[in-house]
Design an enzyme around this catalytic site. Structure first.
Site, PDB file in Angstrom:
ATOM      1  CB  CYS A 145      -0.957  -0.016   1.189  1.00  0.00           C
ATOM      2  SG  CYS A 145      -0.230  -0.533   2.750  1.00  0.00           S
ATOM      3  CG  HIS A 197       0.110   4.071   5.234  1.00  0.00           C
ATOM      4  ND1 HIS A 197       0.353   3.346   6.373  1.00  0.00           N
ATOM      5  CD2 HIS A 197      -0.202   3.158   4.274  1.00  0.00           C
ATOM      6  CE1 HIS A 197       0.210   2.049   6.105  1.00  0.00           C
ATOM      7  NE2 HIS A 197      -0.132   1.907   4.847  1.00  0.00           N
TER       8      HIS A 197
END
Lengths: 337, 337
Positions: A139, A219
């Site tokens: 990711c 994130h």
């Protein structure tokens, strides 16, 4: 119609299964589960065919879930398997796919050697078309690859320095941490993200640091990119706006919490954010250098790339932008963001 | 003996009061409190004289705390006041210090204009000696200043790009967040840290981004520094090792959690970490550029600079390294770290 099976039904598997069902050129054969847990129940509630290891059939039946067959049978019914088993487990399934002569998509938790190439829709769809095994980037690396791709359209990049502030766990992962403190990962630098990016951008120097934070939502990255010639702020913003799966948001959103809350109301499946979300006012352009900050929703960002990888493997769509366009339309990418 | 009062007895005030008591050339007149809360009780338990606003004397007496006088009286008994009142409140006290003709040290939560100069022991002790009012840099900026000072001893710096991952709250602050999510602060960049650093390093370009994380233990920074000439890894490490209040640790410590736990056993007052703690293996040197990661304990890092600022104001010690040496010996700086 491409017949697709999803092996593993965790964070990524269930999202890819959902996305495959929305594709006009794909048919979902079913998904696999090894344990009759809450995600197995979810698969049943979603009306999916559930395939299980032969030795687990009785256990599933005992828990009230009627399997549609074994994982081997699922593989044989499919043209492509998306392997979404836990990190490192995918490699052990590869033999099964090989014996059945089926193509497969692996996830970024597997080592690069598991596949013929690592894959990002924007960067190398055409180059990898027709291969047997592809590995989606992780990711974080997918987020980095999209932003680097966008920047590389502005001018020739010399170097990218970056800090990846990584979510400690997904919301469902009760056994992972930290719930306090910041962890400096991947020492010595660069973090593993840089090594994966080297496969996609071989001539680019990438120096990344990774910090794990006690958060589950997303994130957050800050990049400092250095070009070989001066670039203009407008060309950078234009490239970001025009790149598929990159959204640029204003200052009304300041945190990953607000971003995820917005997505919940945007009609996205599971409140997912498939895009890399760049803060427009974070973009700092000074001559040769560009800095910016963006969020990456770890559970969702790789889903569209998984769908495109299926088309790349089967060479059923020749132009990457055609595949991206179908995938993004079906998933509602860039709606509200 | 320099007579020192500490106005405010919160996170910074109580640590500075403790530190002042340890100095051979200082005498602690007392500390102030405006409310008879748990920190007022702590001051009593520590045997300190507590000064309060005139109108609050009865309230304190009613709660069982006998004040030693008013804040005005405390100021008049002192040569230097360390103002550790909440952010922005210090400015309103400046008039009191001025009227009494007393020198004062303010904290980084005040605007720069509150003082004659911002202060960092390593960077500008000699330049500001004898002024009336100094302002300590904020905790993050103090961390940045120390590392930039260390790097500037290796060679001429052209530019520093950095990411400040900031703790959301101190452990005692139950009303602050976030407890989930990451917040991108200080848009547009650079964050306020860069503006403060411009006062201390006027010819250096600093581009900083600030992210707030759900943690209470420490900040964590990653810096990418660009020099005007190539530098060697050994010279960078040597400068870091030799810089006061900068510690270099090995890979046995990977997180701020482990770091703080170690400090609890190191005999530090309150388990505090006065040093900027650099991960040695995070130091990446490539020609003109150096990158590194380090932790900054937000509650403690400015304490030694507060002590030195008292000596700078009174010009009672002429050589910065003499003051730093006394302060660090009394506080146990670099013991165990």
């Amino acid at each position: 119609m491409i017949r697709v099976a999803v092996n593993g039904f965790g964070t990524i598997g269930k999202r890819v299964a959902w996305a495959v069902k929305l594709q006009p050129d794909m048919e979902l054969v079913g998904v696999s589960k090894t344990k009759p847990d809450w995600e197995a129940l979810l698969a049943v509630k979603m009306g999916l065919d559930v395939f299980v290891p032969e030795e687990s059939i009785e256990k599933f039946e005992g828990s009230g879930i009627k399997p549609s067959g074994t994982i081997e049978e699922m593989v044989l019914k499919s043209d492509v398997i998306v392997d979404a088993t836990p990190s490192g487990v995918g490699a052990s399934y590869r033999l099964l796919y090989e014996k059945a002569g089926r193509k497969a998509v692996f996830q970024g938790g597997e080592k690069p050697g598991v596949a013929d190439a690592s894959f990002n829709s924007l960067v190398n769809f055409s180059r990898v078309m027709g291969l047997k095994y592809l590995r989606i980037l992780s990711c974080n690396t997918t987020g980095l690859a999209r932003v680097i791709y966008a920047l590389s359209r502005v001018g020739a990049l010399r170097r990218v320095n970056g800090v990846v502030v990584r979510r400690g766990a997904d919301p469902k992962e009760t056994g992972r941490g930290p719930i306090e403190g910041l962890v400096l990962e991947s020492l010595p630098p660069p973090s593993h993200h840089a090594r994966d990016l080297a496969e996609l951008f071989p001539s680019l120097e990438v120096n990344t640091y990774a910090i794990v934070a006690p958060t589950t939502l997303s994130h957050l990255h800050v990049l400092f990119a250095e070009f070989r010639e001066p670039v203009s702020p407008s060309s950078v913003l234009e490239a970001l706006y025009e790149t598929p799966r990159v959204s640029v948001v204003g200052d009304h959103i300041r945190s990953t919490a607000e971003l995820r809350e917005l997505a919940r109301y945007a009609g996205r499946p599971f409140g997912d954010i498939y895009e890399v979300v760049v803060w427009g006012s974070s973009v700092l352009v000074k001559g040769y250098t560009v800095a910016l900050a963006y969020a990456v929703h770890q559970e969702a960002v790789v889903v569209p790339d998984n769908v495109d990888a299926i088309r790349a493997l089967t060479a059923s769509v020749k132009d990457p932008m055609d595949s991206i366009s179908i995938t993004d339309r079906t998933l509602g990418v860039k709606s509200w963001l």
